[in-house]
Scaffold this active site. Structure first.
Site, mmCIF file in Angstrom:
data_model
loop_
_atom_site.group_PDB
_atom_site.id
_atom_site.type_symbol
_atom_site.label_atom_id
_atom_site.label_comp_id
_atom_site.label_asym_id
_atom_site.label_seq_id
_atom_site.Cartn_x
_atom_site.Cartn_y
_atom_site.Cartn_z
ATOM 1 C CD1 TRP A 86 0.154 -0.971 3.285
ATOM 2 C CD2 TRP A 86 -0.068 1.248 3.283
ATOM 3 N NE1 TRP A 86 0.696 -0.515 4.454
ATOM 4 C CE2 TRP A 86 0.570 0.847 4.489
ATOM 5 C CE3 TRP A 86 -0.307 2.613 3.080
ATOM 6 C CZ2 TRP A 86 0.968 1.771 5.460
ATOM 7 C CZ3 TRP A 86 0.085 3.523 4.044
ATOM 8 C CH2 TRP A 86 0.722 3.096 5.225
ATOM 9 C CD GLU A 105 -3.794 7.317 0.545
ATOM 10 O OE1 GLU A 105 -3.503 8.393 1.103
ATOM 11 O OE2 GLU A 105 -3.753 6.218 1.111
ATOM 12 C CE1 TYR A 137 13.809 0.875 15.592
ATOM 13 C CE2 TYR A 137 13.531 0.363 17.904
ATOM 14 C CZ TYR A 137 14.022 0.041 16.655
ATOM 15 O OH TYR A 137 14.718 -1.110 16.470
ATOM 16 C CD GLN A 138 10.559 -2.153 16.567
ATOM 17 O OE1 GLN A 138 10.396 -2.205 15.366
ATOM 18 N NE2 GLN A 138 11.675 -2.509 17.167
ATOM 19 N N PRO A 139 8.254 1.447 14.386
ATOM 20 C CG PRO A 139 9.069 1.165 12.211
ATOM 21 C CD PRO A 139 9.460 0.986 13.665
ATOM 22 C CB SER A 140 2.542 1.108 12.547
ATOM 23 O OG SER A 140 2.506 2.185 11.646
ATOM 24 C CG HIS A 198 6.356 6.243 8.166
ATOM 25 N ND1 HIS A 198 6.872 4.967 8.324
ATOM 26 C CD2 HIS A 198 5.495 6.406 9.190
ATOM 27 C CE1 HIS A 198 6.329 4.405 9.381
ATOM 28 N NE2 HIS A 198 5.489 5.259 9.940
ATOM 29 C CB VAL A 199 8.944 12.133 8.636
ATOM 30 C CG1 VAL A 199 9.049 13.244 9.690
ATOM 31 C CG2 VAL A 199 10.331 11.614 8.261
ATOM 32 C CE LYS A 237 -2.616 9.297 13.268
ATOM 33 N NZ LYS A 237 -2.061 8.273 12.390
#
EC number: 3.6.1.59
Lengths: 318, 318
Positions: A143, A153, A237-240, A245-246, A175
């Site tokens: 994705w 998108e 951290y941990q990222p999902s 990505h920021v 969000k």
């Protein structure tokens, strides 16, 4: 009482009166939100209660004309404290959401997971986290690649540089409803697939990271009139998901979990630590640090990291 | 209407009906809290409205017996969403607090201060922050020294080591009522007066910092039955007072400003960065880093730091 047919169940007060309580799945008392598990007419149901909030615009009107009863419980002039009851309410007291019939998947989703702090050394990252990341099929972040390739998108994208090594994309986070600027939330996705987490960053990435920072600042100023000193940029951290990505959030969006120290690392701090790091192939400070963060005890990394920590503590005692 | 005499003003619904609204001082819409400035019978007044929260223990009872009206606004089986009105309320709708007469000091205290992110280099710390810290008379932290000397709050102390160089004290923070373990909040105060901020920490402090961490863990386990992996330990930058102290908070205490990345630095991260730093007199990574954080625009450091940043940016452009 006749046997309930879930497909026919209407949501009304009579149905809610049949609620039999099983247990609290999760709650956030400060915001008046609670998920309850129980049965409605013998059918499994999750009921979510969320307190309505008095609209700020109505506050003055309520003080002048909206009160029915006032109990002063503290008077210490010039300070007065009271409990108050509203005379009538044009807005509802509660938002009630129901999932019925509720499946095991629903129940698991709304059940608060136990969490605990873990500390991950550089050695544990290489031995435990890297294989964990590699255990996922590439389809897991498909994705992200679809957004980066312009397949998804595309109409939402605010900035786009397709360079495969140093390029990145800025788009509103799902969000954010894009109405309230103080709730501004953007995501930056890098083009390169070589950076799984902030541990992979090296001083060679500094030009890209600095450009991300500057471009976020100019994008927010031009598109939303939000100045750069009103923004917090951070990396999880941990990222999902394991593609760098920021997160970009307005400073007025306060106090949510995703900005908590340990989970969130300011992009400014990341840049500063890379500036103080030796050039590759020497590992950066971020690669060498022990990182400490909150993890759900059912997360795939939890048990291996706890066992590794315990074995380190054993060795230190020996 | 007769001239109001502030000393005679009673707090009741009739008085509140005279409220004339001037402006919103501050608000936290997510928790339904708002401070309004206005007049009550021509006297300056601050009125604080805070939404009551439905007690979680009453949630099940409310679903079964407490509802008067239900408006379903979404039905997409198995999902239902509705607005609900309570039939009667044993608990109040609002807590209303009044300060009347309100002085300029009261108004300033409850007025939301504009804030912005600032970045502080190591050079800016030496040139701007250190003189700022020295500009305060020592009496400003006399209250800390009184605790450390056992003159104040002695009965509250949980752990105490009087060694002037490496000793420290652990006590409950005043924010914690000591009833709910998930709201646990302790403070650690070091004995040495030589550490103003985390920038002053060096690898030589590692034995003290490690001992703080271990002692907090054992104190929380023994006194409160809270395990070490349920605790977040952090240091603020900027701190509210310039004597090194560590905040200890239960992981269930989520989402408040004091734990936000930038303001808060995990003790674990601080220890890890000191372990990766060269020995003194070389400056540590923490001393050399650029630190980025939120600051009120009326804070004494705000203008000098912004001007210093602008002059750096000018030079970079030139």
């Amino acid at each position: 009482m006749t046997e309930a047919d879930p497909s026919e169940l209407p949501l009304d007060i009579d149905t809610l009166k049949t609620f039999t309580f099983t247990r609290v799945l999760s709650q956030a008392p400060s915001s008046g939100s609670v998920y309850l598990l129980g049965k409605l007419r013998d059918v499994d149901a999750i009921v979510h209660l969320q307190q309505s909030v008095l609209p700020t615009e109505q506050a003055s009107e309520v003080i002048q004309h909206g009160l029915e009863r006032l109990d002063v419980y503290l008077e210490n002039r010039p300070y007065f404290s009271s409990h108050a009851w509203l005379a009538s309410r044009s807005f509802p007291d509660l938002v009630i959401k129901v999932i019925c019939p509720a499946t095991e998947t629903h129940i698991k989703k709304y059940t608060a997971q136990e969490r605990a702090m873990v500390s991950e050394t550089a050695e544990m990252y290489e031995r435990i986290v890297v294989p964990y990341i590699h255990s996922f099929p590439p389809s897991r972040v498909e994705w992200v690649y679809n957004i980066l390739a312009g397949k998804k998108e595309a109409e939402r994208v605010l900035y786009k540089d397709d360079d495969p090594d140093h390029g990145f994309m800025i788009l509103p986070d799902l969000k954010w409803d894009q109405t309230s600027m103080s709730a501004l939330y953007l995501t930056v996705l890098v083009q390169t697939r070589s950076i799984r987490t902030l541990r992979d960053l090296t001083p060679a990435h500094l030009p890209m990271l600095n450009k991300i920072r500057q471009t976020v600042y100019s994008t927010c100023a031009e598109n939303f009139g939000v100045a750069k000193n009103k923004l917090r940029l951070f990396i999880h951290y941990q990222p999902s998901y394991y593609h760098l990505h920021v997160h970009v959030v307005h400073i007025e969006s306060e106090g949510f979990m995703g900005m908590t120290v340990g989970q969130a690392h300011l992009l400014d701090d990341v840049i500063s630590l890379l500036e103080l790091s030796p050039p590759a192939p020497e590992p950066s400070i971020l690669a060498r640090m022990t990182l400490t963060y909150l993890l759900g005890v059912e997360h795939g990394l939890y048990q291996p990291l706890v066992e590794a920590s315990e074995s380190i503590e054993e060795k230190e005692k020996a």
